[in-house]
Design a protein around this motif. Structure first.
Motif, short mmCIF file in Angstrom:
data_model
loop_
_atom_site.label_atom_id
_atom_site.label_comp_id
_atom_site.label_asym_id
_atom_site.label_seq_id
_atom_site.Cartn_x
_atom_site.Cartn_y
_atom_site.Cartn_z
N LEU A 221 27.95 35.83 0.02
CA LEU A 221 28.64 36.21 1.26
C LEU A 221 29.93 36.97 0.95
CD1 LEU A 221 29.28 36.13 4.27
CD2 LEU A 221 30.05 33.78 4.00
N SER B 111 30.45 40.74 2.19
CA SER B 111 31.52 40.99 3.17
C SER B 111 32.48 42.07 2.69
CB SER B 111 32.29 39.69 3.45
OG SER B 111 31.43 38.75 4.04
N LEU B 112 32.71 42.14 1.38
CA LEU B 112 33.55 43.21 0.84
C LEU B 112 32.81 44.54 0.88
CD1 LEU B 112 35.05 41.29 -2.23
CD2 LEU B 112 36.34 42.08 -0.26
N ASP B 113 31.52 44.49 0.53
CA ASP B 113 30.73 45.73 0.49
C ASP B 113 30.62 46.38 1.86
OD1 ASP B 113 30.24 45.28 -2.19
OD2 ASP B 113 28.23 44.47 -1.89
N VAL C 186 32.60 46.74 4.13
CA VAL C 186 33.76 47.53 4.52
C VAL C 186 33.78 48.85 3.74
CG1 VAL C 186 36.29 47.61 4.58
CG2 VAL C 186 35.09 45.46 5.09
N LYS D 127 32.63 32.49 14.51
CA LYS D 127 34.01 32.96 14.30
C LYS D 127 34.55 32.74 12.88
CE LYS D 127 37.05 29.15 15.45
NZ LYS D 127 38.21 28.71 16.18
N MET D 128 33.91 31.89 12.12
CA MET D 128 34.39 31.65 10.76
C MET D 128 33.77 32.64 9.76
SD MET D 128 36.63 29.34 10.36
CE MET D 128 37.52 28.90 11.82
N ILE D 129 32.91 33.54 10.25
CA ILE D 129 32.27 34.46 9.29
C ILE D 129 32.60 35.91 9.64
CG2 ILE D 129 30.12 35.10 8.14
CD1 ILE D 129 29.13 32.30 8.58
N TRP D 130 31.95 36.47 10.62
CA TRP D 130 32.19 37.87 10.94
C TRP D 130 32.69 38.00 12.37
CZ3 TRP D 130 27.03 40.50 8.90
CH2 TRP D 130 27.06 40.52 7.50
N SER D 131 33.35 39.14 12.64
CA SER D 131 33.77 39.41 14.02
C SER D 131 32.53 39.81 14.84
CB SER D 131 34.78 40.56 14.05
OG SER D 131 34.14 41.75 13.65
N ARG D 132 32.68 39.80 16.14
CA ARG D 132 31.57 40.25 17.00
C ARG D 132 31.16 41.69 16.65
NH1 ARG D 132 33.85 36.44 20.21
NH2 ARG D 132 32.48 35.32 21.64
N THR E 261 31.52 43.37 13.82
CA THR E 261 30.80 43.42 12.54
C THR E 261 29.39 42.86 12.71
OG1 THR E 261 32.88 43.13 11.37
CG2 THR E 261 30.88 42.71 10.10
N HIS F 12 30.89 27.36 12.74
CA HIS F 12 32.00 27.04 13.66
C HIS F 12 32.13 28.13 14.72
CE1 HIS F 12 34.24 23.60 12.02
NE2 HIS F 12 33.69 23.94 10.87
N PHE G 163 29.08 32.63 18.56
CA PHE G 163 29.27 33.60 19.66
C PHE G 163 28.04 33.55 20.58
CE2 PHE G 163 31.36 36.37 16.15
CZ PHE G 163 32.56 35.66 16.24
N TYR H 292 28.40 23.30 16.48
CA TYR H 292 29.75 23.30 17.06
C TYR H 292 29.73 23.99 18.42
CZ TYR H 292 31.09 22.12 12.29
OH TYR H 292 31.19 21.50 11.07
#
Lengths: 240, 352
Positions: free
Chosen positions: B157, B161-163, B165, B206-211, B213, B243, B246, B263
């Motif tokens: 992950l 997640s870096l890639d 971007v 919400k603990m991983i990616w924004s909507r 993304t 957590h 969405f 959650y």
């Protein structure tokens, strides 16, 4: 990144900041902002600027890098920042601290406490632990990161060797969660349970589980982990 | 006597069943009923299916889920998997042995046929056996890990997640291939006759990616899998145990018949708010808490916990009592049984 591009960025930043004639406070605020923005090049540039202007590098780490990273932690907790942004912020923080750290005199660093941390034996999911490591460092703690799939005895041995006050353990799987209790049992066997506090976290565990195995604290989310470590360190200093 | 399938269908159509259906998502834990080790259960589809059937007959739950572990999908592409004797199988990517070692490797991913691919063909087989053996009485839901999750199991992950971007086009290219395979994997599960397939969309939280993304890197691709599932007249069920899931984003992309979750959604404050805001938009499956109650608790504590959830979510139907994620593979099986007993004791319809 290609060396030529780095130099180009440095020149660009130099033009901007030399024109501004920034104060120490402004430089540190910009450094914090570079960390928040995850701007690795700018953070590295500003770290060099700190050294050039003879600003105290320790102050730059605490009031620039760490201050920025604390805001990142809060934004992550509040759902305003997410894992990709947080990871780039961490890269920016480490880029600046790598430049600044060699220039800090050891005696200038106040001791906040030492944490030995790792993912318990059998589990290799470590992203939550890695984020906590970054946030703990940003909060001024010394962190000894044992990585993932850490054998029970290694946690205890390292805590003894490093004279750490806290062992922090995480796991994502209930099948490996019993390993946390084994670490606590070994602390008892070695007669040092009263000297080392334990904190657990990860998706497979809870406050109730922490209580059942005799851990001292539980962090539901990564940022809670930082608060729990701070609380435990305070209680240790109070003699608790 | 009401069959589990009738009970579940009633809940899914907002009609009153005899009682709240209960599905503790017993998957890996079933190996203990059949008496095999985890590594054997993970790799032998016949044993896995027999274990699930034995567990259902013993515990009395209302539905099967064919989740084996989250490395089934990456294994199809050639990702190395570790099989501990008594724990869930894991992708070796987390131990540094990544199939996608560099950004260039996204381009090297190739299409594989799920019916022939390692591990995927086993899950298809499990679906077949369960549908043939129990299809008229107990519903079986297939399971597919979403493309982002699958890709992260080959890259981690953090690196993914870096890639995304700095190397967006490489990541999107990799995701497209993965999604094509998952599309056919979901289709193959539907062809076995399962009445629904669970899509695990963990990264919509919400603990991983924004909507934003999430939309760009999973929603727009993975929604095609949901459309395909519906084409087979099967139900799209989502699972997200992260957590602050969405729900709005998930509903918008996938139009799910139901959502299984741990959650409360990121725009809700508690169970009651979740029922109020989403209870009429999608059937709710959950939300028994594994780390807090199901794993460390006693059967009595489990029953009390489930009673609270039934009280909030039960009225008006559209609710299936379940664990928020897979039943902990090493938790007491008495706690799975306690969930059924809670549904029998506190979940009778009509309900006030």
């Amino acid at each position: 990144m290609h060396q030529g591009r780095i130099e180009e960025k440095f020149k660009k930043n130099n033009v901007i900041y030399n024109r501004k004639q920034m104060s120490q406070e402004e430089i540190l605020a910009e450094l914090a902002k570079a960390v928040i923005d995850g701007d690795v090049d700018k953070a590295k540039y500003l770290a060099h600027k700190v050294l050039e202007l003879k600003i105290d590098p320790y102050k730059a780490i605490m009031d620039g890098c760490a201050a920025g990273m604390r805001i990142v932690g809060e934004k992550y907790q509040n759902g305003e920042m997410f894992i990709p942004e947080l990871l780039y912020s961490a890269e920016a923080m480490y880029a600046a601290t790598d430049v600044l750290s060699p220039h800090i005199k050891a005696e200038k660093i106040p001791y906040s406490g030492k944490v030995v941390i790792g993912v318990v034996e059998g589990d290799i999911h470590d992203i939550g632990k890695n984020i906590l490591v970054t946030l703990l460092k940003a909060s001024g703690f010394e962190v000894v990161d044992l990585g993932r799939d850490v054998p029970t005895k290694d946690f205890v041995q390292k805590a003894k060797d490093e004279k750490a006050e806290i062992i922090a353990m995480s796991t994502l799987m209930t099948t490996t969660a019993p390993g946390m209790k084994k670490v606590i049992d070994v602390l008892y066997e070695e007669g040092i349970r009263d000297k080392v506090k334990t904190i657990i976290g990860g998706a497979a565990v809870s406050k109730e589980f922490a209580k059942a195995i005799g851990a001292d604290a539980y962090g539901e989310e990564v940022v809670d982990g930082v608060e729990m470590v701070k609380n435990l360190m305070s209680s240790i200093k109070r003699g608790g | 006597m009401v069959k589990p399938i009738e009970r579940v269908v009633a809940a899914l159509t907002y009609k009153d069943p005899d009682r709240v259906p209960a599905a503790p998502l017993v998957c890996g834990a079933s190996r203990r009923v059949y008496g095999v080790t985890y590594d054997v259960w993970s790799r032998d589809p016949v044993i896995a299916a027999k274990s699930l059937i034995a567990a259902q007959e013993l515990i009395g739950f209302d539905g099967f889920l064919t989740l084996v572990d989250l490395s089934v999908e990456p294994a199809a592409f050639g990702q190395k998997v570790l099989y501990p004797v008594e724990s869930t199988a894991l992708s070796a990517a987390f131990k540094g042995d990544m199939l996608i070692k560099s950004v260039d490797d996204y381009d090297k991913l190739e299409y594989v046929d799920p019916k022939k691919a390692d591990r995927m063909r086993d899950v298809i087989k499990i679906c077949e056996i369960l549908v043939q053996a129990k299809g008229k009485e107990v519903p079986t839901l297939g399971f597919v890990y979403g493309p982002a999750g699958t890709l992260s199991m080959m890259r981690t992950l953090e690196k993914l997640s870096l890639d995304l971007v700095k190397n967006k086009s490489a990541v999107l290219k990799g995701l497209k291939i993965v999604n094509d395979v998952l599309f056919d994997y979901a289709k193959a599960q539907c062809e076995t006759g399962v009445p629904g397939v669970v899509l695990d969309v963990l990264y919509a939280s919400k603990m991983i990616w924004s909507r934003k993304t999430y939309d760009e890197f999973e929603g727009q691709l993975c929604s095609k899998i949901a459309d395909e599932i519906r084409k087979h007249n099967a139900l799209v069920v989502l699972h997200n145990c992260g957590h602050g899931p969405f729900f709005d984003t998930m509903i918008s992309w996938y139009k799910p018949a139901a959502i299984s979750f741990h959650y409360v959604p990121d725009d809700c404050k508690d169970y009651a708010d979740t029922k109020e805001k989403y209870g009429k938009k999608t059937v709710l499956i959950g939300q028994a808490d594994n780390p807090k109650v199901i794993y460390p608790g006693t059967p009595e504590e489990v029953m009390n916990h489930c009673a609270e959830q039934i009280k909030v979510y039960g009225p008006g139907s559209g609710f299936i009592l379940a664990t928020g994620c897979e039943f902990p593979p090493n938790a007491s099986l008495l706690n799975a049984r306690a969930m059924i007993e809670a549904a029998e004791k506190y979940g009778k319809y009509p309900m006030a």
